[in-house]
Design an enzyme around this catalytic site. Structure first.
Site, PDB file in Angstrom:
ATOM      1  CE  LYS A  13       4.037  54.021 -48.117  1.00 20.70           C
ATOM      2  NZ  LYS A  13       3.189  55.123 -47.618  1.00 20.70           N
ATOM      3  NE  ARG A  88       8.457  55.989 -44.228  1.00 17.15           N
ATOM      4  CZ  ARG A  88       7.534  55.053 -44.220  1.00 17.15           C
ATOM      5  NH1 ARG A  88       7.853  53.822 -44.530  1.00 17.15           N
ATOM      6  NH2 ARG A  88       6.307  55.346 -43.918  1.00 17.15           N
ATOM      7  NE  ARG A 122      -3.647  53.528 -41.441  1.00 20.83           N
ATOM      8  CZ  ARG A 122      -2.418  53.681 -41.902  1.00 20.83           C
ATOM      9  NH1 ARG A 122      -2.068  53.099 -43.034  1.00 20.83           N
ATOM     10  NH2 ARG A 122      -1.555  54.419 -41.258  1.00 20.83           N
ATOM     11  NE  ARG A 153       0.039  52.530 -38.552  1.00 18.61           N
ATOM     12  CZ  ARG A 153       0.667  52.639 -39.726  1.00 18.61           C
ATOM     13  NH1 ARG A 153       0.397  51.769 -40.700  1.00 18.61           N
ATOM     14  NH2 ARG A 153       1.541  53.580 -39.934  1.00 18.61           N
TER      15      ARG A 153
HETATM   16  P1  AP5 Z   1      -2.905  52.441 -46.568  1.00 14.95           P
HETATM   17  O1  AP5 Z   1      -2.921  51.490 -47.710  1.00 14.95           O
HETATM   18  O2  AP5 Z   1      -2.792  51.889 -45.198  1.00 14.95           O
HETATM   19  O3  AP5 Z   1      -1.785  53.580 -46.840  1.00 14.95           O
HETATM   20  P2  AP5 Z   1      -0.208  53.507 -46.717  1.00 14.95           P
HETATM   21  O4  AP5 Z   1       0.370  54.320 -47.825  1.00 14.95           O
HETATM   22  O5  AP5 Z   1       0.270  52.102 -46.582  1.00 14.95           O
HETATM   23  O6  AP5 Z   1      -0.056  54.321 -45.364  1.00 14.95           O
HETATM   24  P3  AP5 Z   1       0.822  54.039 -44.075  1.00 14.95           P
HETATM   25  O7  AP5 Z   1       0.351  55.027 -43.053  1.00 14.95           O
HETATM   26  O8  AP5 Z   1       0.812  52.604 -43.656  1.00 14.95           O
HETATM   27  O9  AP5 Z   1       2.196  54.421 -44.567  1.00 14.95           O
HETATM   28  P4  AP5 Z   1       3.298  54.936 -43.740  1.00 14.95           P
HETATM   29  O10 AP5 Z   1       4.286  54.979 -44.824  1.00 14.95           O
HETATM   30  O11 AP5 Z   1       3.166  56.158 -42.964  1.00 14.95           O
HETATM   31  O12 AP5 Z   1       3.388  53.845 -42.567  1.00 14.95           O
HETATM   32  P5  AP5 Z   1       4.348  52.609 -42.363  1.00 14.95           P
HETATM   33  O13 AP5 Z   1       3.565  51.562 -41.694  1.00 14.95           O
HETATM   34  O14 AP5 Z   1       5.093  52.290 -43.605  1.00 14.95           O
HETATM   35  O15 AP5 Z   1      -4.217  53.374 -46.680  1.00 14.95           O
HETATM   36  C1  AP5 Z   1      -4.488  54.375 -45.716  1.00 14.95           C
HETATM   37  C2  AP5 Z   1      -6.020  54.481 -45.499  1.00 14.95           C
HETATM   38  O16 AP5 Z   1      -6.635  54.954 -46.694  1.00 14.95           O
HETATM   39  C3  AP5 Z   1      -6.703  53.141 -45.171  1.00 14.95           C
HETATM   40  O17 AP5 Z   1      -7.764  53.392 -44.287  1.00 14.95           O
HETATM   41  C4  AP5 Z   1      -7.246  52.665 -46.534  1.00 14.95           C
HETATM   42  O18 AP5 Z   1      -8.377  51.838 -46.386  1.00 14.95           O
HETATM   43  C5  AP5 Z   1      -7.579  53.998 -47.224  1.00 14.95           C
HETATM   44  N1  AP5 Z   1      -7.360  53.985 -48.670  1.00 14.95           N
HETATM   45  C6  AP5 Z   1      -6.328  53.418 -49.344  1.00 14.95           C
HETATM   46  N2  AP5 Z   1      -6.443  53.653 -50.672  1.00 14.95           N
HETATM   47  C7  AP5 Z   1      -7.581  54.394 -50.832  1.00 14.95           C
HETATM   48  C8  AP5 Z   1      -8.216  54.972 -51.973  1.00 14.95           C
HETATM   49  N3  AP5 Z   1      -7.713  54.811 -53.214  1.00 14.95           N
HETATM   50  N4  AP5 Z   1      -9.364  55.689 -51.775  1.00 14.95           N
HETATM   51  C9  AP5 Z   1      -9.872  55.853 -50.504  1.00 14.95           C
HETATM   52  N5  AP5 Z   1      -9.306  55.327 -49.397  1.00 14.95           N
HETATM   53  C10 AP5 Z   1      -8.162  54.608 -49.557  1.00 14.95           C
HETATM   54  O19 AP5 Z   1       5.405  53.256 -41.348  1.00 14.95           O
HETATM   55  C11 AP5 Z   1       5.051  53.583 -40.019  1.00 14.95           C
HETATM   56  C12 AP5 Z   1       6.264  54.134 -39.298  1.00 14.95           C
HETATM   57  O20 AP5 Z   1       7.311  53.131 -39.287  1.00 14.95           O
HETATM   58  C13 AP5 Z   1       6.926  55.364 -39.937  1.00 14.95           C
HETATM   59  O21 AP5 Z   1       6.300  56.567 -39.544  1.00 14.95           O
HETATM   60  C14 AP5 Z   1       8.349  55.228 -39.394  1.00 14.95           C
HETATM   61  O22 AP5 Z   1       8.419  55.643 -38.051  1.00 14.95           O
HETATM   62  C15 AP5 Z   1       8.591  53.730 -39.437  1.00 14.95           C
HETATM   63  N6  AP5 Z   1       9.187  53.296 -40.713  1.00 14.95           N
HETATM   64  C16 AP5 Z   1       8.617  52.463 -41.630  1.00 14.95           C
HETATM   65  N7  AP5 Z   1       9.432  52.299 -42.687  1.00 14.95           N
HETATM   66  C17 AP5 Z   1      10.540  53.046 -42.429  1.00 14.95           C
HETATM   67  C18 AP5 Z   1      11.736  53.303 -43.162  1.00 14.95           C
HETATM   68  N8  AP5 Z   1      11.960  52.764 -44.375  1.00 14.95           N
HETATM   69  N9  AP5 Z   1      12.647  54.131 -42.603  1.00 14.95           N
HETATM   70  C19 AP5 Z   1      12.465  54.690 -41.381  1.00 14.95           C
HETATM   71  N10 AP5 Z   1      11.335  54.491 -40.642  1.00 14.95           N
HETATM   72  C20 AP5 Z   1      10.392  53.675 -41.175  1.00 14.95           C
END
Ligand code: AP5
Length: 209
Positions: A13, A88, A122, A153
């Protein structure tokens, strides 16, 4: 366009939002990045969010809904945006319906085995949030955007990753059905190479216009 990127942790994402926001010249609204910034700045929201994030649990709906509501009211959001990681839960999606009119929801679909590999390898820039993967970094240890030293992270450690995936399936996956019924869902195979995924997302958005 007001766009939502749905998808499990590690689906890409953040990676895709950065590319598409640049192309469409709209802001990326990442609740994960906003919460991490709040933790770094030791704000009240950050203090509330930290325990949940470290455990791979969702931060309470009312906390996240409040920060998104405030952010979407800012001037730069009036010409469209990508919501990355929000909503989410069904409760968040229902709250969003009262705040904004969404034009398209892109679901980035990837199998769990691939996600574990992506997340455990990552590395991110703590300054701008740009994501990288150890498989492609070689000897590089700094962000190509701003030169900051990359970090892993806390919630990318193995046991927390598995917890995040369990939480995703229980709380966030039901949104696929929610937005399918609303006629807004476009599903994209996000297991392909990043450039191929970007092309598929752009095609999905074009079809939603
Ligand atoms: P990346 O692009 O970083 O993936 P992502 O989908 O953004 O993954 P996240 O882990 O950031 O999502 P998340 O939803 O768990 O975390 P968030 O920060 O939102 O890619 C991942 C890896 O793969 C990278 O190394 C990249 O280089 C590689 N990659 C990407 N595309 C690729 C491809 N096509 N091929 C190969 N490699 C690839 O949330 C963190 C925490 O915050 C949550 O756990 C929760 O506690 C809290 N939080 C955030 N939002 C909310 C909400 N709305 N409600 C409640 N809690 C929330």
């Amino acid at each position: 366009m007001n766009i939502i990127f749905l998808g499990p942790p590690g689906a890409g994402k953040g990676t895709q939002a950065k590319q598409i926001c640049e192309k469409l010249n709209i802001p990326q609204i990442s609740t994960g990045d906003m919460l991490r910034a709040a933790i770094a700045n030791q704000t009240e929201t950050g203090l509330k969010a930290k325990t949940y994030m470290d455990a791979g649990q969702l931060v309470p709906d009312e906390v996240v809904i409040a920060i998104v509501k405030e952010r979407l009211a800012e001037d730069d959001c009036q010409g469209g945006y990508i919501l990355d990681g929000f909503p989410r839960t069904v409760e968040q999606a229902e709250a969003l319906s009262g705040i904004a009119k969404i034009d398209a929801v892109v679901d980035l679909a990837v199998a769990d085995e691939v996600l574990v590999k992506r997340l455990s390898g990552r590395r991110v820039c703590p300054q701008c949030g740009a994501p990288y993967h150890v498989d492609y970094l070689g000897d590089v240890t700094t962000c190509k955007v701003d030169g900051t030293t990359l970090i892993q992270r806390d919630d990318d450690k193995a046991e927390t990753v598995l917890n995040r995936l369990t939480v995703y399936h229980a709380k966030t996956a039901p949104l696929i059905d929610f937005y399918q019924k609303a006629g807004l869902l476009r599903s994209v195979n996000a297991a392909d190479a990043p450039e191929a995924v970007t092309a598929a997302v752009l095609a999905a958005l074009e079809a939603s216009r």
